[in-house]
Design a protein around this motif. Structure first.
Motif, PDB file in Angstrom:
ATOM      1  N   VAL A  71     -10.548  -1.718  -7.382  1.00 13.44           N
ATOM      2  CA  VAL A  71      -9.868  -2.167  -6.817  1.00 13.44           C
ATOM      3  C   VAL A  71      -8.057  -2.133  -7.308  1.00 13.44           C
ATOM      4  O   VAL A  71      -7.421  -2.319  -6.748  1.00 13.44           O
ATOM      5  CB  VAL A  71     -10.515  -3.664  -7.207  1.00 13.44           C
ATOM      6  N   PHE A  72      -7.952  -2.002  -8.508  1.00  9.39           N
ATOM      7  CA  PHE A  72      -7.014  -2.181  -9.509  1.00  9.39           C
ATOM      8  C   PHE A  72      -6.117  -2.150  -8.844  1.00  9.39           C
ATOM      9  O   PHE A  72      -4.857  -1.246  -8.899  1.00  9.39           O
ATOM     10  CB  PHE A  72      -7.878  -1.540 -10.626  1.00  9.39           C
ATOM     11  N   SER A  73      -6.772   0.103  -8.519  1.00  7.73           N
ATOM     12  CA  SER A  73      -5.341   1.047  -8.185  1.00  7.73           C
ATOM     13  C   SER A  73      -4.722   0.325  -6.776  1.00  7.73           C
ATOM     14  O   SER A  73      -3.247   0.607  -6.116  1.00  7.73           O
ATOM     15  CB  SER A  73      -6.445   2.309  -7.544  1.00  7.73           C
ATOM     16  N   ARG A  74      -6.307   0.245  -5.618  1.00  7.89           N
ATOM     17  CA  ARG A  74      -5.347  -0.572  -4.811  1.00  7.89           C
ATOM     18  C   ARG A  74      -4.820  -1.346  -4.345  1.00  7.89           C
ATOM     19  O   ARG A  74      -4.301  -1.833  -4.077  1.00  7.89           O
ATOM     20  CB  ARG A  74      -7.246  -0.568  -3.973  1.00  7.89           C
ATOM     21  N   MET A  75      -5.057  -1.744  -5.579  1.00  7.39           N
ATOM     22  CA  MET A  75      -4.166  -3.378  -5.370  1.00  7.39           C
ATOM     23  C   MET A  75      -2.702  -3.204  -5.627  1.00  7.39           C
ATOM     24  O   MET A  75      -2.002  -3.383  -4.907  1.00  7.39           O
ATOM     25  CB  MET A  75      -4.807  -4.580  -6.619  1.00  7.39           C
ATOM     26  N   VAL A  76      -2.487  -1.709  -6.479  1.00 11.68           N
ATOM     27  CA  VAL A  76      -0.918  -1.999  -6.912  1.00 11.68           C
ATOM     28  C   VAL A  76      -0.283  -0.711  -5.945  1.00 11.68           C
ATOM     29  O   VAL A  76      -0.117  -1.555  -5.701  1.00 11.68           O
ATOM     30  CB  VAL A  76      -1.270  -0.561  -7.973  1.00 11.68           C
ATOM     31  N   TRP A  77      -1.055  -0.184  -4.820  1.00 15.87           N
ATOM     32  CA  TRP A  77      -0.614   0.490  -4.429  1.00 15.87           C
ATOM     33  C   TRP A  77       0.222  -0.809  -2.667  1.00 15.87           C
ATOM     34  O   TRP A  77       0.655  -0.936  -2.532  1.00 15.87           O
ATOM     35  CB  TRP A  77      -1.935   1.526  -3.260  1.00 15.87           C
TER      36      TRP A  77
END
Ligand SMILES: Nc1ncnc2c1ncn2[C@@H]1O[C@H](COP(=O)(O)OP(=O)(O)OP(=O)(O)O)[C@@H](O)[C@H]1O
Ligand SMILES: Nc1ncnc2c1ncn2[C@@H]1O[C@H](COP(=O)(O)OP(=O)(O)OP(=O)(O)O)[C@@H](O)[C@H]1O
Ligand SMILES: OC[C@H]1O[C@@H](O)[C@H](O)[C@@H](O)[C@H]1O
Ligand SMILES: [Mg+2]
Ligand SMILES: [Mg+2]
Lengths: 647, 340, 371, 538
Positions: C154-160
């Motif tokens: 989720v963190f990565s997707r949020m950053v993207w």
């Protein structure tokens, strides 16, 4: 590959009985009716109860009821996510599902309650409007006897006129998209009416009792010919088939029904109210006319809401079939004060992707090429390998609920045998290889494969019902997983009301939906190539059907199955069918889950262990006409003292 | 007399606007490939296996009957004529019913919700703004500002989900997924009890949309009032010996309302927009979710009709705002009167 | 006149300041605005260097960790002392009756975090890298904000997702700002027939409810269009509908400004229209523009998230905060995996940041503030 | 009637601002008796208005009244009075006319109702009676067609009319004490005289006491009994008006009194040729009135066939009552006014009235203007440096930023301002400083002609004097020509070679300044001169 190990969650306790212990047909010394009807009889609005009942009504045996003879009155509250499309069931209109359908329709025979019957007595469907039937010696003629003197809810007699109209003017009429399609029943049976209550099907080839299963809900249910004839183009030159389809619009109630309840109010998007049918042809063994419950509500909201409200106690019923709700509902129902308790049955709910094989039904070159690909086995295999079914299952709900589904019979089906299921495990490299083998390559470097012909990106429009949360979650998963092998899925939403017409018209590239394949005789047309317009994902088109290599065999197996009663032979055929379906990936299966029936504890006679889906949905299987609520727990009726009034 | 004339003139001025809007709406209907008969054809073809050529005569007859064989311009004129003369917006493909009926059941309650949302959110926004301005930099101001801000910042559908979760699983509320309890749904007339029952169902819609809707007004009102309170005429009012309340509400507030009222005109589409997300999440049958499902099903006559209705609402809203403005501010009154 | 006394150095220092230097100086002094600026910068950096900051790719799936709760970063060792940052894995246990899965941190699964670790590849300006800002020292998966239904971080997707969301917000706001300003200022300044025509167009545009129109236009979009095309259409439609309000408001302001003596004074020293517009008119509407933009940006972000929530906004494989929230649109998922709501936090933070920055900017440019 | 009505002692007010505290008033004491007029004069920003507000207990939120301050009114200690009690006094026993007449009325209510409100708030009379009283008041303050005025909104009235409404409002309840803060700034001298005599009359009949805050020393001399002089928040001198005027003690007072404009312009050399010539200037405005159907358009001839000529080095004065067309004429001549101007304008022999804006642009450096309201002519968002630089940039004067900065410095120096003004915004200056900035902006381009529109209107006398000196000086040094618009005939006399007198857009008289002012040919000019030089307060 073999199917992976399955862990069952089923907690059903079957207490099985004999086939005839359920109900019989006989005249009883006296009959009783719901007390409020007395006034109506007195006023002359209704004939006395014995005149409304058939000479020999269907008698529900008290012994088969878990809570025995019931008390009259009260309300039963359904919550559903569907919306009635219309009431012309003969033209294939649905009523929004969720049980309105079965509350209003009765069919020649009945399947749902069969789960309660001992295995050795599983000799075909249960009688209903047809109280008995017999075969000629070479099994090509089926003679059926209707309950005599049964009446529609407006008092009109129910007889072979209704049967003839149903079969000859609807099923056999190619302009009408009825639930059984032309030539699909027993390979094209013809009907002969013998007298008011007797008729005969004549089959081109030998059949068996199995074929009679096809006359159960939702296929063999007659409609009110006395109303519908006036709209039928064959009887009224002023009408066309459009008029006929819309002869009984959704909000024009009441309508004459054979079911236990009559829709009397319909506020679109809000509520359908049904009142008891005073002409209903069933009684209990003490002569009390059924149903016990006076009023039935269908609150029109969402499918998730059905479970939520059942758990909350503001709805009385849910087929808990949305795995996203399972844990929360189980947790809530642990509470002693919980209005419901929940127990799972076998895995009979299965989701799949249907690919449209009717290449000749589209003019669009892109679509033609796409459907051409769909027709290639390696392509379907690639799809199947690309899908991570475990992940799809966990995406639905974490825990032990979901099990991979590969097409074919659901694992809870009596016909299922894992040995004949050909499993295509998650293997994206394999998938890529297969795709490459078909000449699919990403020529423009955008991460999406391009088709060898039109050169366009491989984009699959995939239709689904956005209101169904589980469908949506699987759509998300599939979209993401297929993207990894270079296939772009474009989810396309279609509202539930228009979904069936859209699907039946073959107006889609691919569909992702729940389709429970448990019995080959139920919704056969939706699953198997039994006629020109079945299944919807492979319509014949003007110049005939361009069958896939195994399709003809499937057609043959289907008719062979209905032609035999021999359990061994049936198993053999079922196994072959399973194998054909799975190795050819007729559909791309996704996952299958069990379901639990939630019925408010206040409601009596909801037989313990009723499966949500087996021979039929639980609304049928639970035999709602015998449900009752003790007088002190009954809810107030909104339309007390009334029954449907027809102008 | 002046005001009436102004009104008539303004109304007349909206006619070309409405024509333009109707053209665009109609173009949207047309832009979706295939008409009603095409749909009928493909459905029938599929169901019956009849060929295109076999169906053609029937289709042609149908086209003629429905006027679909006419040039687009004529079709447009017919469409508009039907709307104007019979209030007939055409047929909904999906519901197989006249569009007016499809929308009709939802419209009154939508309007009820929408208008109360707009009014309440503006009133609350104005009051909160007054409160914040008169308590500048004090705790009250900060609290009001934070409330206003959260209203803008948190997506409405998120708040709705939270509320739904609480209603369903924590409070076990029976008042979900509908606008009325079963016993009131059948009552055609409104009673106090039915209204109360209605409120019990729709309060989350009101709460969320008002919360989100007041934010901008609160901020605007606060700023304006702060400016106005520094105005010389407010000093004058004080110097007259008026009480604080009178100074605030008679002299300062009406002058600070100007931009709020101006904005009110544009806020009218918030009526539909504001409730749409919430209604979708909470499963409440208003026009909002209908837009969505009609678009999904390309039920374009419904879409166009909603379009026209909302546009009319907006036009009326703007007119209403102009009138209101003219009513409270004589400078505007003169300007609008002479402009029109 | 009692002039404020200034000490000599200060006078000296401020003498040669240009206007923008002055604004900057005032802005820096505004704490609220500075916090906003820094937060906004972080969000922007996140968007630009998403590949570097996000430990994983948008579609990287961790099959073993579906719906896994967030793993917080710890810096206190179990025995109490301060240590290098680490995360703790989750031990899972299932309730035999309700099948509920409960998670407990498992000390066995403690993983140290390091800076600049190697991981999934990402590209930036056509170059490929595999270094990430941080990750576990031994490369085992970890999920700061948990995972979604497919085991995606989720963190990565949020950053993207910051990229798409911010791009959408900024693009739409900026484009609408430019168009709205240009049209509004021109029509207010030049008046005449131009103004008349523009005002009719504005009225016309304003009569269209944006959400339904957007939905309707989506219906006529070609189905198989590229996600990027759809994104651009999406943005274009929003811009189309949003400039009108601003232009109308600005027009009103400009009409009153253009009669101001200082505009005529500029004319008197020989300034051309272009200079008058850019130096006198536009700056005097700037505070309005800033207020408008700081309100518009969150509106667009929220609209994007809502449309994506409905499934008609940004399309996979592009990921935005809205598409992420789309996964949680039923309250079951929301109850079962509340961490999927993390993008809401980002929306709140970025909206607040841009607002604070906008307010700070306005104050810094407002000659009347902090005097 | 000699008892003390108001007695303030050691009033001190501080303001908290972002940058620190401002001690605006530092221990001011004065008293006033019934029927008396106390004049408060002093430098701009010296605390006159703040003291007055302290009396009304209407200080701004960031103000703090020193607890040692005592304000006794009619025996009551006002500082100890709760707000509710104070409300009964405000507008009733003590009335105040605020300094800014243009914005003191609520724009959304009819003026009649606004005046009636003060009556209805304090007295138990019917609405009808209140209206009747208002009508009477309107007559007393000399509002033309008073009945019609009742239903007018503030924006429908001229500044002078609004100021009269404010005066009417202040007098409505026949207060015991009237605080009048620059009550006549927007009035032309003739009306001013009438208002002052109205106040006098009320004092006589009603024993009303008046605190009159003004910078017009003539008014002070003619109307007040006593005077206090303020500077830097303190009273520097007090006494009977006659005594103070005759024998000022404090250097500032002396300076102030000495600042009366004096002197005469140096005569023009005979050889001076024409610089700017306007022939038959005519400007017409279209005024729209009425509603939708009753709409009327009528024409207002603001400038009616005026011919004027300015020679090189000449200062031409334009005088006339408010609204007589002075500004319009000036603007039309330099091509910055309304588009409806007609007539022929020659500059250095070249026709300029028919030039387009871009054709006009090269001439802009030669023709400059200082607007009537310096504040609104300075872009509030530009720092002074940008304001002054603009002309340099657009005309390509000064090659580098450095060079331009030098020029800016010089220009500021010329108007006697510090270089640190460069980084400040216009509103951070006093009126006089802003006036000078506006002048600097004109000068920096080294023009040949400047239109000066009331460049001294808002200034106290000492600053006014500085500006006049500067203008004279520049004329001598750079051979500048001015067109000088003013209603202050003393200044005109001190500065102008020739003068034009305007009324209703017409030129009623013209000629050498002394001839016109000392020997007016028309009754109109006569009245102007009388009012300007001999304030009547009978
Ligand atoms: N709200 C305020 N905050 C800070 N300083 C203020 C405020 N109001 C007035 N002052 C300051 O108090 C001082 C006195 O102001 P005041 O208005 O009394 O001057 P004044 O004597 O009436 O001048 P003028 O003749 O220009 O009207 C000034 O230096 C002014 O800047
Ligand atoms: N733009 C305009 N539109 C309409 N009328 C105008 C306009 N400008 C000025 N007037 C009118 O023209 C007349 C002359 O105005 P002008 O400003 O020249 O007067 P003035 O002599 O400069 O007065 P003051 O001494 O008050 O500055 C006035 O009646 C004024 O109301
Ligand atoms: O027809 C009855 C069935 O209708 C379906 O739509 C529903 O999902 C099932 O649970 C069952 O209620
Ligand atoms: Mg003052
Ligand atoms: Mg003037």
């Amino acid at each position: 590959d073999p199917m992976p190990e399955e862990q069952s969650l089923a907690g059903l306790e079957y207490d099985l009985i004999g086939r005839d212990d359920l109900w019989t047909y006989e005249a009883l010394p006296e009959y009783h009716q719901a007390p409020f009807l007395d006034a109506l009889v007195e006023s002359g609005a209704l004939p006395p109860v014995e005149d409304r009942l058939p000479a020999e009504p269907l008698v529900m045996q008290a012994g088969a009821m878990s809570a025995g003879i019931g008390e009259y009155g009260g309300v039963f509250r359904h919550v559903i996510g569907g919306r009635p499309e219309g009431w012309n069931i003969l033209a294939g209109q649905h009523q929004g599902w969720g049980g309105i359908n079965m509350a209003t329709q009765e069919c020649l025979v009945r399947q749902g309650p069969r789960w309660q019957v001992r295995p050795e007595e599983q000799t075909g469907p249960l009688p209903n409007l047809a109280k008995s039937w017999e075969w000629n010696d070479d099994m090509t003629e089926l003679t059926m006897h209707l309950v005599e003197g049964a009446k529609w809810s407006d008092g009109d007699p129910f007889d072979t006129e209704d049967i003839a109209f149903w079969y000859d003017d609807n099923v056999q009429n190619a302009d009408i998209n009825s639930r059984i399609s032309k030539d699909a029943f027993g390979g094209g049976a013809s009907l002969e009416v013998i007298d008011d209550y007797t008729f005969k099907f004549v089959f081109p080839t030998a059949q068996s009792n199995t074929v009679v299963e096809g006359l159960a809900y939702i296929q063999g249910c007659p409609g009110p010919s006395h109303v519908l004839k006036d709209f039928h183009p064959d009887y009224n030159a002023d009408m066309n088939y459009d008029d006929y389809l819309n002869a009984m619009p959704a909000d024009a109630v009441p309508i004459p029904v054979m079911g236990a309840w009559v829709p009397v109010e319909h506020k679109p998007d809000e509520l359908v109210i049904l009142r008891r049918n005073p002409y209903y042809f069933k009684v209990d063994s003490e002569g009390n006319q059924l149903p016990y419950i006076n009023e039935m509500h269908f609150k029109l909201t969402t499918w998730d809401d059905r479970t939520t409200q059942a758990v909350a106690g503001t709805g009385d019923w849910s087929n808990m079939e949305n795995p996203g709700n399972f844990v929360e509902a189980l947790k809530q129902s642990q509470d002693e004060n919980s209005p419901v308790s929940a127990k799972f049955g076998p895995r009979t709910l299965s989701w799949r992707i249907e690919l449209n094989f009717a290449q000749n039904m589209t003019d669009d070159p892109y679509e033609q090429e796409l459907r051409g690909l769909f027709r290639e086995l390696p392509f379907r295999q690639a799809l199947s390998h690309a899908i991570d079914r475990d992940a799809v299952g966990q995406a639905l709900a974490r825990g032990p609920f979901a099990y991979p589904y590969i097409g074919g019979f659901a694992s809870g089906s009596p016909y299922y045998d894992p040995a004949y299921s050909v499993y295509t495990p998650f293997d994206q490299d394999k998938a890529k290889e297969l795709l490459a083998g078909l000449g699919l390559e990403d020529t423009d470097g955008n991460g999406v494969l391009n088709m060898p012909g039109t050169g366009e990106d491989l984009v699959i429009d995939m239709t689904y019902k956005p209101q169904r949360t589980d469908d949506r979650k699987q759509m998300d998963a599939v979209t993401s997983q297929l993207a990894e092998v270079g296939i772009r899925v474009l989810p396309k939403t279609v509202d539930e009301t228009s979904f069936d017409p859209m699907r039946n018209a073959g107006d889609f590239s691919a569909i992702l939906q729940r389709a429970n394949f448990v019995l080959p005789t139920r919704e056969t047309c939706g699953n198997l190539p039994v006629s020109d317009i079945c299944p919807p994902f492979h319509l014949s088109g003007p110049d005939g059907r361009d069958s896939l290599p195994f399709e003809e065999r499937l057609t043959a197996i289907t008719s062979e199955m209905s032609a035999t009663d021999d359990a061994g032979k049936q198993t053999e055929l079922a196994n072959e069918m399973e194998q054909l379906l799975t190795e050819n990936l007729y559909n791309i299966g996704l996952v299958q889950v069990p379901a639990a029936l939630l019925v408010n504890k206040r409601v009596q006679n909801a037989h313990p262990g009723t499966p949500v889906f087996m021979y039929e949905w639980a609304e049928d299987a639970v035999i709602r006409e015998r449900l009752w609520v003790p007088a002190d727990q009954q809810m107030e009726e909104i339309l007390p003292g009334t029954v449907a009034v027809y102008e | 007399m002046d005001l009436l004339g102004f009104l008539l003139k303004r109304l007349a001025a909206t006619i070309p606007l409405l024509i333009a809007i109707s053209i665009v709406s109609f173009l949207i209907i047309q832009a979706v490939p295939g008409d009603y008969v095409d749909r009928w054809m493909s459905a029938t073809q599929a169901q019956t296996g009849k060929s295109y050529d076999e169906l053609l005569p029937q289709a042609t007859a149908m086209r003629e009957r429905l006027g679909l064989d006419q040039p687009v311009a004529i079709q447009y004129l017919v469409w508009v004529k039907d709307i104007v003369t019979d209030f007939d917006f055409g047929m909904s493909f999906r519901h197989n019913r006249p569009v007016t009926e499809v929308i009709g059941v939802r419209l009154p309650r939508t309007l009820l919700l929408a208008i109360s949302t707009v009014i309440l959110s503006q009133v609350i926004g104005v009051l909160l703004g007054i409160y914040a301005a008169t308590n500048q930099y004090k705790l009250g101001d900060n609290v009001a500002t934070v409330i206003a801000f959260l209203g803008i910042v948190i997506p409405k559908f998120v708040i709705s989900l939270v509320i739904l979760y609480l209603l369903a699983f924590v409070w076990h509320s029976p008042y979900i997924g509908a606008v009325n309890s079963a016993q009131y749904i059948l009552q055609d007339h409104w009673s106090l009890a039915k209204f109360w029952d209605f409120l019990k169902h729709v309060w989350p819609v009101l709460l969320v949309s008002i919360w989100a809707g007041q934010a901008y007004t609160t901020r605007m009102m606060r700023g304006n009032l702060l400016d106005t309170l520094n105005m010389q005429y407010v000093e004058t009012a004080r110097a007259k010996g008026l009480s604080k309340r009178k100074v605030l509400f008679k002299h300062a507030v009406p002058n600070a309302l100007h931009p709020v009222v101006m904005n009110l005109g544009t806020r009218f589409d918030y009526m539909i927009k504001g409730e749409i997300e919430i209604a979708i999440v909470l499963g409440i049958p208003t026009v909002g979710p209908l837009i969505l499902s009609s678009v999904a099903d390309r039920d374009m006559y419904v879409v166009a009709a909603i379009f026209m209705m909302v546009a009319v609402l907006l036009v009326l809203g703007n007119l209403f705002a102009d009138l209101l403005l003219a009513l409270i501010d004589p400078r505007v009154r003169r300007a609008t009167l002479s402009r029109a | 006149m009692t002039d404020q006394t200034m000490n000599a150095e200060e006078v000296q220092a401020s003498n040669g300041l240009s206007y923008w230097q002055l604004v900057r100086r005032r802005f820096v002094r505004n704490r609220y605005g500075m916090v906003g600026l820094i937060a906004a910068m972080i969000v922007i950096i996140m968007a630009v260097f998403a590949g570097f900051i996000a430990p994983y790719g948008v579609e990287t799936k961790d099959r073993t960790a579906i719906y896994q709760p967030p793993q917080g970063i710890h810096i206190i060792a179990p025995d109490g002392g301060l240590t290098r940052p680490y995360v703790m894995g989750w031990g899972e246990e299932m309730d035999p009756v309700t099948y509920e899965i409960t998670f407990a941190p498992d000390p066995e699964l403690r993983r140290d975090l390091s800076l600049f670790v190697e991981g999934t590849e990402w590209t930036f300006l056509g170059l490929t890298f595999d270094t990430h800002l941080f990750g576990t020292a031994d490369g085992t998966p970890f999920h700061l904000l948990g995972t979604d239904s497919l085991g995606r971080d989720v963190f990565s997707r949020m950053v993207w997702g910051t990229r798409v969301t911010l791009l959408m917000g900024v693009l739409v706001t900026a484009a609408a700002l430019v168009i709205g300003t240009a049209v509004g200022v021109a029509s207010g300044y030049f008046g005449g027939t131009f103004d008349l025509i523009v005002q009719r167009i504005v009225e016309f545009v304003k009569s269209f409810p944006d959400l339904p129109l957007y939905l309707a236009l989506v219906a006529v979009l070609p189905r198989r269009a590229e996600p990027m095309t759809i994104f651009i259409m999406f943005a274009a439609i929003l811009v189309l509908l949003r400039w009108a309000d601003l232009s109308r408001e600005l027009r009103g302001k400009v009409i009153s400004i253009r009669t101001m003596d200082y505009v005529r004074a500029a004319e008197a020293v020989g300034a051309k229209d272009s200079r008058i517009l850019t130096r006198h008119i536009v700056p005097n509407t700037s505070s309005h523009m800033i207020v408008w933009a700081t309100y518009q940006l969150p509106e667009v972000i929220l609209l994007e998230s809502f449309l994506s929530f409905l499934g008609v906004g940004v399309q996979a494989p592009m990921v935005s905060w809205g598409t992420m929230l789309n996964q949680v649109r039923d309250f079951q998922s929301f109850a079962a995996a509340p961490w999927l709501m993390a993008p809401v936090g980002m929306i709140v933070i970025s909206v607040l940041a841009f607002n604070a920055f906008g307010d700070g900017m306005r104050d810094a440019m407002d000659p009347y503030s902090n005097d | 009637m000699t008892d003390t009505l108001l007695d303030i002692k050691d009033v001190a007010v501080t303001f908290k601002t972002v940058t620190g505290t401002v001690k605006a008033v530092r221990g001011v004491s004065y008293d006033i008796k019934r029927g008396e007029t106390l004049a408060v004069v002093g430098e701009s920003g010296s605390g006159k208005s703040v003291t007055a507000r302290a009396i009304m207990s209407m200080l701004a939120d960031n103000a703090r009244l020193d607890p040692a301050s005592k304000i006794t009114f009619d025996g009551q200690d006002l500082t100890a009075l709760p707000e509710v009690e104070m409300q009964k006094i405000r507008g009733n026993k003590i009335s105040m006319i605020f300094q800014e007449p243009l914005t003191s009325l609520n724009p959304i209510y009819k003026v009649g109702d606004q005046v009636a409100e003060i009556i209805l708030t304090h007295r138990n009379v019917s609405k009808k009676e209140a209206r009747k009283e208002v009508l009477q008041l309107f007559k007393e303050v000399q509002l033309p067609s008073p009945e019609m005025r009742l239903n007018q909104y503030p924006h429908e009235m001229s500044g002078g009319q609004r100021q009269r409404v404010m005066i009417a409002m202040a007098l409505a309840n026949k207060p015991d004490l009237l605080i009048a803060d620059e009550p006549t700034t927007a009035l032309d001298v003739t009306v001013q005289a009438e208002i002052l005599s109205l106040l006098k009359q009320l004092q006589d009949t009603h024993g009303m006491a008046v605190i009159l805050i003004t910078h017009d020393l003539t008014v002070v001399e003619k109307t007040s009994d006593r005077v206090v002089v303020m500077r830097y928040g303190e009273i520097v001198e007090r006494g009977n008006t006659a005594e103070v005027f005759a024998n000022p003690q404090h250097p500032y007072t002396r300076h102030l009194l000495a600042s009366e404009p004096k002197g005469r312009p140096e005569p023009l050399p005979e050889s001076a040729g024409p610089l700017m010539q306007a022939n038959d200037m005519r400007v017409v405005f279209e005024i729209k009135t009425g509603g939708m159907f009753t709409r009327k358009t009528h024409e207002l001839v603001a400038v009616n066939d005026i011919t004027a000529m300015i020679r090189k080095g000449e200062t031409l004065g334009i005088v006339g009552e408010s609204g007589s067309g002075k500004t319009t004429l000036g603007m039309a001549m330099i091509g910055l006014g309304a588009a409806h101007a007609r007539g022929e304008v020659l500059f250095e022999g070249q026709r300029i009235d028919n030039l387009t804006r871009s054709q006009m642009r090269p001439l802009r450096t030669k023709i400059q203007v200082v607007y009537q309201d310096p504040f609104s002519s300075l872009n509030p968002r530009m720092i002074v440096r940008q304001i002054l630089e603009e002309g340099l940039i657009v005309n390509g004067i000064g090659s580098s930023a450095k060079e331009r900065e030098e020029l800016v410095r010089e220009a500021l120096h010329e108007v006697q301002m510090d270089a640190d003004a460069m980084t400040r915004f216009p509103h951070e200056f006093s009126g006089g400083q802003r006036q000078r900035i506006a002048i600097a902006r004109a000068l920096i381009l080294k023009p040949e002609f400047i239109l000066l529109d009331e460049p001294t209107s808002a200034l106290d006398l000492s600053i006014q004097a500085q500006i006049i000196d500067l203008l004279r000086d520049l004329r001598v040094r750079h051979d500048l020509s001015y067109m000088f618009i003013s209603h202050d005939l003393k200044v005109v006399k001190a500065l102008c070679h020739n003068v034009i007198v305007m009324q209703n857009g017409r030129m009623v008289e013209a000629g050498p300044t002394l001839d016109v002012l000392e020997n007016p040919q028309t009754e109109y000019t006569q009245r102007l001169v009388d009012a300007a030089f001999n304030v009547v307060a009978a």
